[in-house]
Design an enzyme around this catalytic site. Structure first.
Site: not given
Ligand SMILES: *Cc1c(COP(=O)(O)O)cnc(C)c1O
Length: 385
Positions: A54, A106
């Site tokens: 991670r 967006y």
């Protein structure tokens, strides 16, 4: 990021080599996909630089170095999607902080601010970033970020990034630029004064419609550390296979962008001859309101084209008649896509201050033969009338 021997080379060379030296152990020319969740330690806390995936993975490191090199910023951080990248940037703010953003940003960015960050205390104002007086008037003492997108999705508005950066920096406001539509081939916002660049690598950087990803690039060490911490702390990280796919896409980005623009120019030419097309939106047209800024700020107008047809119903009918363009959301892949923003990608902005017109059709011009694309546009628009 360590400086590399590729720093002084051209963009196409960096796209292929930066962060992507042959594997020192095996000589593999392509970056290996380190499909592992953990890394063996030689003693407690002693390892080769990676402990748990991670936090980092060599395939991801290569991608981060490559994207940073293309954006000419020292730090790149890869994320699981473009919106995860935006989230990392916005989560550095605190309740009460204020964001000024483009009023045709967006749709997903707007939704994230309105539905995720606003309930936790951020405030924001959509503004026409083409009007510098309006931008200055929208700034408050609490404003921390000016969020720019240029060209915008889906109206292809172009904003003067250098002028906006100057205005924002007078008030210590950071400038974030979503560079998804332009890509670093056509524009590098950090060199125009921006502080942070965000990308949806799902689009042109990946380029093959086979991966969802995002990235943030900055030249500020503290910001980069904060984004990296955030990616690990919330787990918004891309897997090694996804990183490999984006790396593979990056290698052909410069040549693809040239071909996308060649196709777009032909499609625009065809669109201008069609009676059913009321307006063609493409920054490469001399009549486009942002044309002069495009010439100054970008190395080309890009491969996205939007058209305004007679009305919403005609636009929907036209979208469904294409046979070479595929009716689908997303953009920037090798295959041409058509969509109806008001009902598809930007449905989340309906009834908001940034709602898009219903008569709009958005084209992502792919790499098929431009003549086939022009013919497909012609039959779809003519048949929909
Ligand atoms: C697609 C897109 C995003 C969001 O990226 P995802 O990878 O879909 O999360 C952000 N900005 C722009 C301009 C986009 O086109």
């Amino acid at each position: 990021m360590p400086s590399s021997r590729w720093d002084t080379t051209g963009l196409a060379t960096r796209a292929i080599h930066a962060g992507q030296d042959p594997d020192p152990r095996t000589g593999a020319v392509m970056t290996p996909i380190y499909q592992t969740s953990t890394f063996a330690q030689t003693a407690v806390g002693e390892h080769a630089g990676w402990d748990y995936a991670r936090g980092g993975n060599p395939t991801r490191d290569a991608l981060e170095e490559a994207i940073a090199s293309l954006e000419v910023g020292p730090h790149g951080v890869a994320f699981s999607s473009g919106l995860a990248a935006s989230d990392a940037v916005l989560r550095q703010l605190r309740p009460g902080d204020h964001v000024v953003m483009a009023n045709d940003v967006y749709g997903g960015t707007y939704r994230q601010l309105a539905k995720v960050h606003a309930p936790w205390g951020l405030t924001f104002d959509p503004v026409n970033l083409g009007d510098l007086d309006a931008v200055a008037a929208a700034f408050r003492p609490q404003t921390r970020i000016l969020w720019v997108e240029s060209p915008t999705n889906p109206l292809l508005t172009v904003f003067d990034i250098a002028a906006l950066a100057e205005l924002a920096h007078e008030r210590d406001i950071s400038v974030v630029v979503d560079n998804t539509f332009a890509t670093p081939v056509l524009q590098t916002p950090l060199s125009l004064g921006a502080d942070v660049v965000v990308h949806s690598t799902t689009k042109y950087l990946g380029g093959h419609s086979d991966v969802v990803g995002g990235a943030v690039v900055t030249n500020d060490d503290d910001r980069a550390a904060a984004y990296r911490f955030h990616a690990n702390a919330v787990g918004a990280v891309p897997g090694p296979w996804d990183c490999f796919l984006v790396l593979r896409g990056l290698k052909t980005l410069p040549v693809r962008m040239r071909a996308h623009m060649e196709g777009a120019a032909r499609v625009v030419e065809a669109a201008q001859t069609l009676a059913g097309v009321r307006e063609v939106l493409w920054p490469g047209l001399p009549g486009h309101p942002g044309h002069e800024i495009t010439e100054r700020q970008m190395c080309g107008p890009g491969g996205m084209v939007s058209l305004r047809l007679a009305d919403g119903e005609t636009a929907r009918r036209a979208c469904e008649r294409f046979t070479v363009f595929t009716l689908a959301e997303s953009l920037g892949g090798v295959e041409s896509l058509v969509e109806h923003p008001a009902a598809m990608t930007h449905a989340s902005t309906a009834d908001s201050p940034i709602a898009v017109p219903g008569d709009l059709v958005r084209l992502s011009v792919g790499l098929e033969d431009p003549e086939d694309l022009a013919a497909d546009l012609q039959q779809a628009v003519t048949g929909a009338r």
